[in-house]
Design a protein around this motif. Sequence first.
Motif, PDB file in Angstrom:
ATOM      1  N   CYS A   1       7.163  -9.271  -2.158  1.00  0.00           N
ATOM      2  CA  CYS A   1       7.741  -9.402  -3.495  1.00  0.00           C
ATOM      3  C   CYS A   1       9.232  -9.663  -3.273  1.00  0.00           C
ATOM      4  CB  CYS A   1       7.479  -8.171  -4.354  1.00  0.00           C
ATOM      5  SG  CYS A   1       8.343  -6.678  -3.830  1.00  0.00           S
ATOM      6  N   ILE A   2       9.981  -9.766  -4.318  1.00  0.00           N
ATOM      7  CA  ILE A   2      11.398 -10.122  -4.161  1.00  0.00           C
ATOM      8  C   ILE A   2      12.150  -9.094  -3.320  1.00  0.00           C
ATOM      9  CG2 ILE A   2      13.588 -10.441  -5.390  1.00  0.00           C
ATOM     10  CD1 ILE A   2      11.975 -11.901  -7.546  1.00  0.00           C
ATOM     11  N   SER A   3      12.043  -7.818  -3.653  1.00  0.00           N
ATOM     12  CA  SER A   3      12.831  -6.810  -2.942  1.00  0.00           C
ATOM     13  C   SER A   3      12.086  -6.103  -1.814  1.00  0.00           C
ATOM     14  CB  SER A   3      13.346  -5.759  -3.927  1.00  0.00           C
ATOM     15  OG  SER A   3      12.246  -5.061  -4.492  1.00  0.00           O
ATOM     16  N   GLY A   4      10.765  -6.120  -1.833  1.00  0.00           N
ATOM     17  CA  GLY A   4       9.997  -5.469  -0.784  1.00  0.00           C
ATOM     18  C   GLY A   4       9.790  -3.988  -1.002  1.00  0.00           C
ATOM     19  N   LEU A   5       9.916  -3.548  -2.238  1.00  0.00           N
ATOM     20  CA  LEU A   5       9.767  -2.123  -2.523  1.00  0.00           C
ATOM     21  C   LEU A   5       8.442  -1.846  -3.234  1.00  0.00           C
ATOM     22  CD1 LEU A   5      13.459  -1.420  -3.552  1.00  0.00           C
ATOM     23  CD2 LEU A   5      12.355  -0.866  -1.395  1.00  0.00           C
TER      24      LEU A   5
ATOM     25  N   VAL B   1       0.649  -3.933  -3.810  1.00  0.00           N
ATOM     26  CA  VAL B   1      -0.197  -5.022  -3.319  1.00  0.00           C
ATOM     27  C   VAL B   1      -0.768  -4.652  -1.950  1.00  0.00           C
ATOM     28  CG1 VAL B   1      -0.256  -7.435  -2.587  1.00  0.00           C
ATOM     29  CG2 VAL B   1       0.993  -6.795  -4.653  1.00  0.00           C
ATOM     30  N   GLU B   2       0.042  -4.084  -1.075  1.00  0.00           N
ATOM     31  CA  GLU B   2      -0.434  -3.672   0.243  1.00  0.00           C
ATOM     32  C   GLU B   2      -1.611  -2.697   0.122  1.00  0.00           C
ATOM     33  OE1 GLU B   2       0.915  -1.052   4.147  1.00  0.00           O
ATOM     34  OE2 GLU B   2       2.465  -1.686   2.738  1.00  0.00           O
ATOM     35  N   MET B   3      -1.488  -1.711  -0.748  1.00  0.00           N
ATOM     36  CA  MET B   3      -2.575  -0.745  -0.923  1.00  0.00           C
ATOM     37  C   MET B   3      -3.841  -1.428  -1.427  1.00  0.00           C
ATOM     38  SD  MET B   3      -0.720   2.746  -2.291  1.00  0.00           S
ATOM     39  CE  MET B   3      -0.212   2.020  -3.833  1.00  0.00           C
ATOM     40  N   ASN B   4      -3.694  -2.357  -2.379  1.00  0.00           N
ATOM     41  CA  ASN B   4      -4.856  -3.080  -2.906  1.00  0.00           C
ATOM     42  C   ASN B   4      -5.458  -4.013  -1.866  1.00  0.00           C
ATOM     43  OD1 ASN B   4      -4.986  -1.879  -5.434  1.00  0.00           O
ATOM     44  ND2 ASN B   4      -3.607  -3.365  -6.365  1.00  0.00           N
TER      45      ASN B   4
ATOM     46  N   VAL C   1      -1.984  -4.675   7.753  1.00  0.00           N
ATOM     47  CA  VAL C   1      -1.335  -5.048   6.498  1.00  0.00           C
ATOM     48  C   VAL C   1      -0.028  -4.274   6.353  1.00  0.00           C
ATOM     49  CG1 VAL C   1      -1.591  -5.211   3.992  1.00  0.00           C
ATOM     50  CG2 VAL C   1      -3.619  -5.383   5.457  1.00  0.00           C
ATOM     51  N   THR C   2       1.048  -4.994   6.033  1.00  0.00           N
ATOM     52  CA  THR C   2       2.342  -4.379   5.763  1.00  0.00           C
ATOM     53  C   THR C   2       2.937  -5.026   4.526  1.00  0.00           C
ATOM     54  OG1 THR C   2       3.450  -5.934   7.239  1.00  0.00           O
ATOM     55  CG2 THR C   2       2.808  -3.821   8.187  1.00  0.00           C
ATOM     56  N   HIS C   3       4.070  -4.506   4.079  1.00  0.00           N
ATOM     57  CA  HIS C   3       4.761  -5.104   2.928  1.00  0.00           C
ATOM     58  C   HIS C   3       6.243  -5.274   3.249  1.00  0.00           C
ATOM     59  CE1 HIS C   3       5.671  -0.856   2.124  1.00  0.00           C
ATOM     60  NE2 HIS C   3       6.686  -1.295   1.402  1.00  0.00           N
ATOM     61  N   ALA C   4       6.849  -6.232   2.546  1.00  0.00           N
ATOM     62  CA  ALA C   4       8.257  -6.536   2.798  1.00  0.00           C
ATOM     63  C   ALA C   4       8.826  -7.365   1.650  1.00  0.00           C
ATOM     64  CB  ALA C   4       8.402  -7.303   4.109  1.00  0.00           C
ATOM     65  N   GLY C   5      10.118  -7.606   1.723  1.00  0.00           N
ATOM     66  CA  GLY C   5      10.786  -8.468   0.762  1.00  0.00           C
ATOM     67  C   GLY C   5      10.642  -9.926   1.144  1.00  0.00           C
TER      68      GLY C   5
END
Length: 97
Positions: free
Chosen positions: A11-15, A21-24, A39-43
């Motif tokens: 997503c824009i900020s990664g928060l 989304v990562e959990m889903n 799977v990870t998440h980031a900005g």
Amino acid sequence: MTKVKTILCCCISGLGSSFIVEMNVKKALQELGKNEIKVTHAGINDAITGAADLFVCSADVYDTCSKAGDAVSLDRLTDYNEVLLKLKNYFEADTER
């Protein structure tokens, strides 16, 4: 096609949004029997070529993510059913994934 080993949710900020989304995505992968994918998440600034095999992101950052590699765009970030459907379609499009 290369086998998907990593997914980066952006997503824009990664928060908050990318974390949801990562959990889903993790839940959907479990349902699809693809538990081996990390799977990870980031900005959006982390959406660079080589950062992941697949990017899952909101529609507003899809252009940036798709330049970095394969990407799946979500219209409703918190909608698990959309995540499941789009990932299922992505993986069914090429049985090598």
